[in-house]
Design an enzyme around this catalytic site. Structure first.
Site, PDB file in Angstrom:
ATOM      1  N   TYR A 185       0.821  -1.210   0.000  1.00 25.18           N
ATOM      2  CA  TYR A 185       0.000   0.000   0.000  1.00 25.18           C
ATOM      3  C   TYR A 185       0.860   1.267   0.000  1.00 25.18           C
ATOM      4  CZ  TYR A 185      -3.263   3.579   1.441  1.00 25.18           C
ATOM      5  OH  TYR A 185      -4.011   4.717   1.491  1.00 25.18           O
ATOM      6  N   TRP A 213       1.290   5.689  -1.681  1.00 29.49           N
ATOM      7  CA  TRP A 213       0.972   6.705  -2.685  1.00 29.49           C
ATOM      8  C   TRP A 213       1.986   6.817  -3.816  1.00 29.49           C
ATOM      9  CZ3 TRP A 213      -2.158  11.510  -3.073  1.00 29.49           C
ATOM     10  CH2 TRP A 213      -3.433  11.323  -2.546  1.00 29.49           C
TER      11      TRP A 213
HETATM   12  N1  LIG Z   1      -1.791   8.402  12.511  1.00 34.42           N
HETATM   13  C1  LIG Z   1      -2.195   8.470  11.242  1.00 34.42           C
HETATM   14  N2  LIG Z   1      -1.645   7.656  10.320  1.00 34.42           N
HETATM   15  C2  LIG Z   1      -2.028   7.721   9.035  1.00 34.42           C
HETATM   16  C3  LIG Z   1      -3.017   8.642   8.629  1.00 34.42           C
HETATM   17  C4  LIG Z   1      -3.602   9.488   9.619  1.00 34.42           C
HETATM   18  O1  LIG Z   1      -4.505  10.304   9.329  1.00 34.42           O
HETATM   19  N3  LIG Z   1      -3.148   9.378  10.909  1.00 34.42           N
HETATM   20  N4  LIG Z   1      -3.393   8.706   7.318  1.00 34.42           N
HETATM   21  C5  LIG Z   1      -3.247   7.499   6.535  1.00 34.42           C
HETATM   22  C6  LIG Z   1      -3.463   7.750   5.118  1.00 34.42           C
HETATM   23  S1  LIG Z   1      -4.949   8.499   4.713  1.00 34.42           S
HETATM   24  C7  LIG Z   1      -2.590   7.389   4.162  1.00 34.42           C
HETATM   25  S2  LIG Z   1      -3.055   7.557   2.515  1.00 34.42           S
HETATM   26  C8  LIG Z   1      -1.298   6.773   4.478  1.00 34.42           C
HETATM   27  C9  LIG Z   1      -0.165   7.203   3.535  1.00 34.42           C
HETATM   28  O2  LIG Z   1       0.893   6.316   3.628  1.00 34.42           O
HETATM   29  P1  LIG Z   1       1.935   6.105   2.413  1.00 34.42           P
HETATM   30  O3  LIG Z   1       1.256   6.238   1.093  1.00 34.42           O
HETATM   31  O4  LIG Z   1       2.666   4.841   2.667  1.00 34.42           O
HETATM   32  O5  LIG Z   1       2.903   7.362   2.623  1.00 34.42           O
HETATM   33  P2  LIG Z   1       3.939   8.077   1.655  1.00 34.42           P
HETATM   34  O6  LIG Z   1       4.825   8.858   2.564  1.00 34.42           O
HETATM   35  O7  LIG Z   1       3.223   8.823   0.594  1.00 34.42           O
HETATM   36  O8  LIG Z   1       4.759   6.870   1.065  1.00 34.42           O
HETATM   37  C10 LIG Z   1       5.030   6.690  -0.296  1.00 34.42           C
HETATM   38  C11 LIG Z   1       6.442   6.127  -0.449  1.00 34.42           C
HETATM   39  O9  LIG Z   1       6.646   5.797  -1.833  1.00 34.42           O
HETATM   40  C12 LIG Z   1       7.956   6.239  -2.226  1.00 34.42           C
HETATM   41  N5  LIG Z   1       7.926   6.442  -3.682  1.00 34.42           N
HETATM   42  C13 LIG Z   1       7.627   7.570  -4.368  1.00 34.42           C
HETATM   43  N6  LIG Z   1       7.673   7.340  -5.696  1.00 34.42           N
HETATM   44  C14 LIG Z   1       8.021   6.035  -5.848  1.00 34.42           C
HETATM   45  C15 LIG Z   1       8.237   5.206  -6.987  1.00 34.42           C
HETATM   46  O10 LIG Z   1       8.082   5.606  -8.138  1.00 34.42           O
HETATM   47  N7  LIG Z   1       8.569   3.908  -6.745  1.00 34.42           N
HETATM   48  C16 LIG Z   1       8.731   3.412  -5.495  1.00 34.42           C
HETATM   49  N8  LIG Z   1       9.106   2.136  -5.366  1.00 34.42           N
HETATM   50  N9  LIG Z   1       8.552   4.185  -4.400  1.00 34.42           N
HETATM   51  C17 LIG Z   1       8.189   5.466  -4.585  1.00 34.42           C
HETATM   52  C18 LIG Z   1       8.178   7.496  -1.426  1.00 34.42           C
HETATM   53  O11 LIG Z   1       9.562   7.782  -1.342  1.00 34.42           O
HETATM   54  C19 LIG Z   1       7.520   7.131  -0.084  1.00 34.42           C
HETATM   55  O12 LIG Z   1       8.448   6.550   0.792  1.00 34.42           O
HETATM   56  O13 LIG Z   1      -0.946   7.098   5.838  1.00 34.42           O
HETATM   57  C20 LIG Z   1      -1.953   6.711   6.760  1.00 34.42           C
HETATM   58  N10 LIG Z   1      -1.464   6.880   8.114  1.00 34.42           N
HETATM   59  N1  LIG Z   2      -0.858  18.603   2.548  1.00 31.46           N
HETATM   60  C1  LIG Z   2      -1.359  17.358   2.515  1.00 31.46           C
HETATM   61  N2  LIG Z   2      -2.609  17.135   2.038  1.00 31.46           N
HETATM   62  C2  LIG Z   2      -3.122  15.875   2.022  1.00 31.46           C
HETATM   63  C3  LIG Z   2      -2.367  14.766   2.470  1.00 31.46           C
HETATM   64  C4  LIG Z   2      -1.047  15.029   2.988  1.00 31.46           C
HETATM   65  O1  LIG Z   2      -0.338  14.110   3.433  1.00 31.46           O
HETATM   66  N3  LIG Z   2      -0.594  16.324   2.996  1.00 31.46           N
HETATM   67  N4  LIG Z   2      -2.897  13.494   2.415  1.00 31.46           N
HETATM   68  C5  LIG Z   2      -4.017  13.272   1.492  1.00 31.46           C
HETATM   69  C6  LIG Z   2      -4.699  12.015   1.844  1.00 31.46           C
HETATM   70  S1  LIG Z   2      -3.923  10.551   1.452  1.00 31.46           S
HETATM   71  C7  LIG Z   2      -5.922  11.961   2.406  1.00 31.46           C
HETATM   72  S2  LIG Z   2      -6.652  10.449   2.703  1.00 31.46           S
HETATM   73  C8  LIG Z   2      -6.655  13.186   2.745  1.00 31.46           C
HETATM   74  C9  LIG Z   2      -7.219  13.014   4.160  1.00 31.46           C
HETATM   75  O2  LIG Z   2      -8.186  13.941   4.458  1.00 31.46           O
HETATM   76  P1  LIG Z   2      -8.718  13.942   5.977  1.00 31.46           P
HETATM   77  O3  LIG Z   2      -8.733  12.575   6.502  1.00 31.46           O
HETATM   78  O4  LIG Z   2      -9.984  14.667   6.030  1.00 31.46           O
HETATM   79  O5  LIG Z   2      -7.548  14.818   6.640  1.00 31.46           O
HETATM   80  P2  LIG Z   2      -7.011  15.078   8.106  1.00 31.46           P
HETATM   81  O6  LIG Z   2      -6.018  16.174   7.910  1.00 31.46           O
HETATM   82  O7  LIG Z   2      -6.569  13.835   8.761  1.00 31.46           O
HETATM   83  O8  LIG Z   2      -8.253  15.620   8.915  1.00 31.46           O
HETATM   84  C10 LIG Z   2      -8.923  16.814   8.567  1.00 31.46           C
HETATM   85  C11 LIG Z   2      -9.389  17.542   9.799  1.00 31.46           C
HETATM   86  O9  LIG Z   2     -10.387  16.808  10.485  1.00 31.46           O
HETATM   87  C12 LIG Z   2     -10.473  17.302  11.808  1.00 31.46           C
HETATM   88  N5  LIG Z   2     -10.772  16.210  12.719  1.00 31.46           N
HETATM   89  C13 LIG Z   2      -9.964  15.232  13.176  1.00 31.46           C
HETATM   90  N6  LIG Z   2     -10.647  14.409  14.004  1.00 31.46           N
HETATM   91  C14 LIG Z   2     -11.919  14.858  14.056  1.00 31.46           C
HETATM   92  C15 LIG Z   2     -13.104  14.447  14.735  1.00 31.46           C
HETATM   93  O10 LIG Z   2     -13.165  13.455  15.456  1.00 31.46           O
HETATM   94  N7  LIG Z   2     -14.228  15.187  14.503  1.00 31.46           N
HETATM   95  C16 LIG Z   2     -14.233  16.282  13.713  1.00 31.46           C
HETATM   96  N8  LIG Z   2     -15.376  16.941  13.547  1.00 31.46           N
HETATM   97  N9  LIG Z   2     -13.134  16.714  13.091  1.00 31.46           N
HETATM   98  C17 LIG Z   2     -11.997  16.004  13.244  1.00 31.46           C
HETATM   99  C18 LIG Z   2      -9.161  17.995  12.114  1.00 31.46           C
HETATM  100  O11 LIG Z   2      -9.401  19.367  12.226  1.00 31.46           O
HETATM  101  C19 LIG Z   2      -8.333  17.713  10.881  1.00 31.46           C
HETATM  102  O12 LIG Z   2      -7.460  18.766  10.585  1.00 31.46           O
HETATM  103  O13 LIG Z   2      -5.792  14.319   2.729  1.00 31.46           O
HETATM  104  C20 LIG Z   2      -5.029  14.408   1.527  1.00 31.46           C
HETATM  105  N10 LIG Z   2      -4.377  15.697   1.535  1.00 31.46           N
HETATM  106 MO   LIG Z   3      -5.003   8.774   2.403  1.00 34.56          MO
END
Ligand SMILES: Nc1nc2c(c(=O)[nH]1)N[C@H]1C(S)=C(S)[C@@H](COP(=O)(O)OP(=O)(O)OC[C@H]3O[C@@H](n4cnc5c(=O)[nH]c(N)nc54)[C@H](O)[C@@H]3O)O[C@H]1N2
Ligand SMILES: Nc1nc2c(c(=O)[nH]1)N[C@H]1C(S)=C(S)[C@@H](COP(=O)(O)OP(=O)(O)OC[C@H]3O[C@@H](n4cnc5c(=O)[nH]c(N)nc54)[C@H](O)[C@@H]3O)O[C@H]1N2
Ligand SMILES: [Mo]
Length: 793
Positions: free
Chosen positions: A110, A112
């Site tokens: 898994y 991005w």
């Molecule tokens: N506590 C907490 N944890 C969370 C979340 C949260 O809200 N709270 N959010 C979750 C969510 S929504 C998400 S989507 C995940 C994200 O988790 P990930 O998608 O695992 O995070 P990234 O840091 O985007 O990791 C992508 C990796 O791919 C590598 N990469 C980039 N390009 C390439 C390529 O072309 N080839 C290869 N082989 N590698 C490449 C980058 O260097 C990087 O290390 O985290 C989750 N974890």
């Molecule tokens: N700059 C930047 N943008 C991103 C990403 C990133 O890594 N960096 N990741 C992308 C990805 S993979 C995803 S999945 C999306 C995720 O999008 P989300 O999951 O919506 O993003 P978060 O920043 O985790 O949360 C948004 C806001 O929700 C509020 N929040 C947290 N817990 C609660 C709760 O219990 N109740 C309420 N009402 N509010 C709460 C907080 O204010 C928080 O800032 O974002 C995307 N956008």
């Molecule tokens: Mo995500």
């Protein structure tokens, strides 16, 4: 013909400018609100962290698979040639398949990775593993674990909903009240998976505000909706949103403001839900007074909001963060139910949103065509896991788990193969993952950078970055098709994921199945031509591949649908345009979900208190609710070593935001190093005081590279996932529940040493004679230690 060359990334489209000191990236000139994140992709601080040559963990090289796996992440790596590395990986795959079958290979992988669609690492690895007989896959995502599973039972798939949100233009013209649970944060809308185009959120919100729309932000953080005008902040306790929505629903019902006709014509199950709402079935009316106790809001404010929602054209939105929580299905199901009661679903400016602000694409009016995708082939292995159950799977092979009404068993994994993700960023309870990670015999990782995951592998293969490759970028709803061009040549010995897999496939005699005889250029042409035919059928004419490459970018805005209204066709004629639910209607009560007989996800939305929230008994010991949200200055852990991400830190550590009253109660000062801890682990962070965090809530964004102190195990950099619980949202979805987490904060008992997240592992050059003849081993390609020495900590 255009003389501008483009490089596309998740956070935007950038122009490549040739300069005297080498190429630079500039924001695409048409982008009104470009994200600065991607401008830093070429920073020397990032190249210093690159993997430059294939590398093998020392004990693995000396003693073979399974040797001293407790030393993963703690041992030096030995650099080897590509030929040796390819042979080693091929032999390991062969050994594991022969002895344990393909079911012993976890290739869920898994993450991005990059925005380009051919070099998309997940597609590449899955296609490769399918060509050798399959692998254990993952289902769903960390983003939307609970939503993806529950919503098809309620209203439709998350994928379809994401592409059909009512457009910002329609909201500006018709919406009178925009109530968002979790804000509409511009920081998150910097990004769209597969490439953001023009950034539109800020202008859209400002336009709505100018048109007179009122905004309500239900969130533990005051920030998160910037309209240029007033925003009403309802600081409800995190995790209490379902209770608040029920309280609103109760008051709307009690005032007779609910739309009975909508509920009977477009929904099923209202009669099963109504007695729960009123308390007829369980003796507890879900009134504003009841919700006030749970949310910490005044009952009068809840009643007032309910009345306004009943009177105005109202859009109710939820951020995805709400469902990344214990019982994360409930707030999304309840949001749809609340919108159904208001009866404005399918009308301009009303109804529900599930993710305005989460990505740039949500609310876009651009065309929803499907882009090019590398075909992945067929997976012969049936076993899978819901994505966030990885540590469970590694720890409990053979045990059963429930998922979406089915019962399955965890496979016995011997080999993990990862390309394009960072589990030591994304997974919860990293201490548990570190222990579970010791179980497999072999771990192979493809990475451009020495990330915490790469450092915990046995075999690390260096991969090119997106700025080193040609690719096609297209994200649905972003309005551009981009011929992404390389900015610089591959660093060191890095190869594309495709080339690595092609070489391993050749070693395993499946090269034809994997490559179909195409090189990268031939694949780009092939994928483009397939898309061009599909788009022609949809009335969108594209030039041929050479013409596309020559113009560099195609603007698709002439195909926009500015009048897009979510579920409009369903509202117009529910018989002709039924929903993909069993009844074809909105299921306020789902017979299917009820039939699963799950105590943690019954047949209609209910309030179930999270295991960890400010209302839990555990809050006596850990009285602070930790929000680990998305970082403003990077994408997850990507580009964390860049100057842009580092400039947001406090003396090299991630900032944790806290209300001044909570800090005063603990004698803590702005800017000092603090320790966050609970029973699962601890980390250090830099304290930032702000009244924008509600008292009792602290926020530490995700993505600081995991940096455990070898002595104490405590993370020194500020990674919240050492604290979060590895607990599923429910037995329906098994989704990631990172947001349900309690902690305490104190001044660390001893003076902490400096963080060391951006230091390379110890790398040993292989001494084999004749190796010097390897053409990749040029001086420029060597992993020059001086690179790392020159960096700030
Ligand atoms: N506590 C907490 N944890 C969370 C979340 C949260 O809200 N709270 N959010 C979750 C969510 S929504 C998400 S989507 C995940 C994200 O988790 P990930 O998608 O695992 O995070 P990234 O840091 O985007 O990791 C992508 C990796 O791919 C590598 N990469 C980039 N390009 C390439 C390529 O072309 N080839 C290869 N082989 N590698 C490449 C980058 O260097 C990087 O290390 O985290 C989750 N974890
Ligand atoms: N700059 C930047 N943008 C991103 C990403 C990133 O890594 N960096 N990741 C992308 C990805 S993979 C995803 S999945 C999306 C995720 O999008 P989300 O999951 O919506 O993003 P978060 O920043 O985790 O949360 C948004 C806001 O929700 C509020 N929040 C947290 N817990 C609660 C709760 O219990 N109740 C309420 N009402 N509010 C709460 C907080 O204010 C928080 O800032 O974002 C995307 N956008
Ligand atoms: Mo995500």
């Amino acid at each position: 013909m255009s003389d501008i060359r483009y490089s596309a990334a998740h956070w935007g489209i950038y122009e490549i400018e040739a300069g005297p000191e080498g190429p630079r990236l500039l924001p695409m000139r048409e982008d009104p609100d470009a994200s600065p994140i991607g401008l830093h992709q070429l920073a020397p601080e990032l190249s210093a962290m690159r993997v430059r040559r294939p590398a093998v963990r020392r004990s693995f090289l000396d003693h073979g698979p399974g040797a001293r796996t407790e030393l993963r992440g703690k041992e030096p790596f030995v650099e080897i040639s590509w030929d040796e590395a390819i042979r080693l990986v091929a032999e390991e795959l062969t050994r594991v398949r022969a002895r344990h079958g393909n079911e012993a290979i976890f290739g869920g992988s898994y993450g991005w990775a990059s925005a380009g669609r051919f070099h998309h690492a997940q597609s590449q690895i899955h296609r490769f593993l399918n060509s050798i007989g399959g692998y254990v896959a993952h289902r769903d995502s960390y983003s939307l674990g609970a939503a993806r599973v529950v919503l098809p039972h309620v209203v439709g798939t998350m994928d379809e909903l994401m592409k059909s949100h009512t457009s910002w233009d329609v909201l500006a013209d018709h919406c009178e009240l925009f109530v968002s649970f979790g804000g509409v944060p511009a920081k998150n809308a910097q990004i769209s998976q597969a490439g953001a185009g023009r950034h539109r959120l800020r202008a859209a919100l400002e336009r709505m505000a100018r048109a007179g729309c009122q905004f309500v932000n239900v969130s533990p953080l005051a920030s998160g909706i910037e309209t240029g005008g007033p925003v009403e902040w309802l600081a409800a306790r995190p995790g209490s949103d379902t209770a608040l929505m029920l309280g609103l629903a109760f008051e709307i019902h009690a005032s007779g403001l609910h739309d009975r006709e909508f509920l009977s014509r477009y929904c099923v199950g209202w009669e099963r839900f109504e007695p729960y709402l009123t308390g007829a079935s369980d003796g507890q009316p879900k009134s504003a007074d009841w919700a006030a106790e749970l949310t910490g809001l005044a009952a009068g404010r809840i009643r007032d909001l309910a009345r306004r929602m009943g009177e105005k054209r109202t859009m109710i939105n939820a951020a995805w963060s709400l469902q990344r929580a214990d019982h994360g299905e409930q707030p999304f199901w309840m949001l749809v139910t609340l919108a159904a009661m208001l009866g404005q679903i399918g009308l301009p400016g009303g109804g529900f949103g599930l993710g305005y602000g989460c990505e740039n694409s949500i609310g876009s009016a651009h065309a929803r065509l499907s882009g090019p995708t590398l075909p992945q082939g067929r997976n012969a292995v049936q076993a899978f896991i819901p994505v966030a159950r990885i540590a469970d799977m590694l720890e409990r092979p053979g045990d059963g788990f429930a998922y979406d009404g089915g019962h399955y068993r965890y496979p016995d994994i011997r080999l993990i193969y990862w390309a394009g993700g960072n589990p030591f960023h994304h997974h919860q309870d990293l201490g548990r993952l570190e222990r579970a990670w010791q179980k497999p015999e072999t771990i192979v990782v493809h990475e451009p950078f020495w990330t915490p995951t790469a450092r915990r592998a046995d075999i690390v293969l260096p991969v090119t970055t997106p700025t080193e490759r040609e690719d096609i970028s297209y994200a649905t709803l972003e309005g551009y098709l981009v011929a992404s061009r390389p900015v610089s040549p591959p660093l060191g010995a890095a190869l594309d994921d495709y080339e690595i897999f092609r070489r391993i496939a050749a070693h395993l005699d499946v090269e034809d199945a994997f490559s179909e005889g195409r090189d990268t250029e031939a694949w780009l042409r092939h994928l483009y031509d397939g898309m061009r035919r599909r788009w022609a059928d949809a009335g969108v004419a594209l030039p041929d591949f050479d013409g596309f490459r020559a113009v560099g970018r195609i603007d698709l805005s002439s195909h926009d649908e500015p009048e897009r209204i979510c579920l409009e066709a369903f509202r117009a004629d529910p018989a002709a345009a039924p929903l993909p639910t069993p009844s074809g209607r909105i299921e306020i009560h789902s017979e299917t979900v009820a039939g699963f007989a799950l105590a943690d996800c019954p047949g209609h939305p209910v309030w179930l208190p999270p295991a960890e929230w400010l209302g839990a008994e555990l809050a006596a010991r850990y009285p602070l609710h930790l929000i680990s949200d998305q970082p403003e200055r990077r994408l997850h852990s990507q580009l964390d070593p860049s100057p842009h991400s580092r400039s947001g830190k406090i003396a090299g550590r991630e900032p944790v935001t806290m209300h001044p009253a909570d800090a005063a109660a603990r004698g803590l000062n702005d800017g000092e190093v603090v320790e966050l801890f609970n029973d699962r682990g601890g980390c250090l962070a830099g304290l930032r005081l702000s009244e924008a965090a509600m008292p009792g809530v602290v926020r530490l964004a995700t993505g600081a590279w995991f940096d455990p102190d070898p002595e104490t195990g405590r993370d020194r950099h500020g990674n919240p996932n050492v604290l979060t619980a590895d607990r599923p949202a429910s037995s329906l979805s098994q989704g990631c529940a990172a947001q349900s987490c309690l902690v305490e904060i104190r001044r660390p008992p001893e003076t902490p040493g400096p963080p060391r997240p951006f230091v390379l592992p110890e790398l040993i050059a292989a001494a084999a004679p004749g190796e010097g003849a390897d053409p990749e081993r040029s001086e420029a390609g060597r992993n020059d230690r001086s690179d790392a020495a020159g960096q700030p900590p």
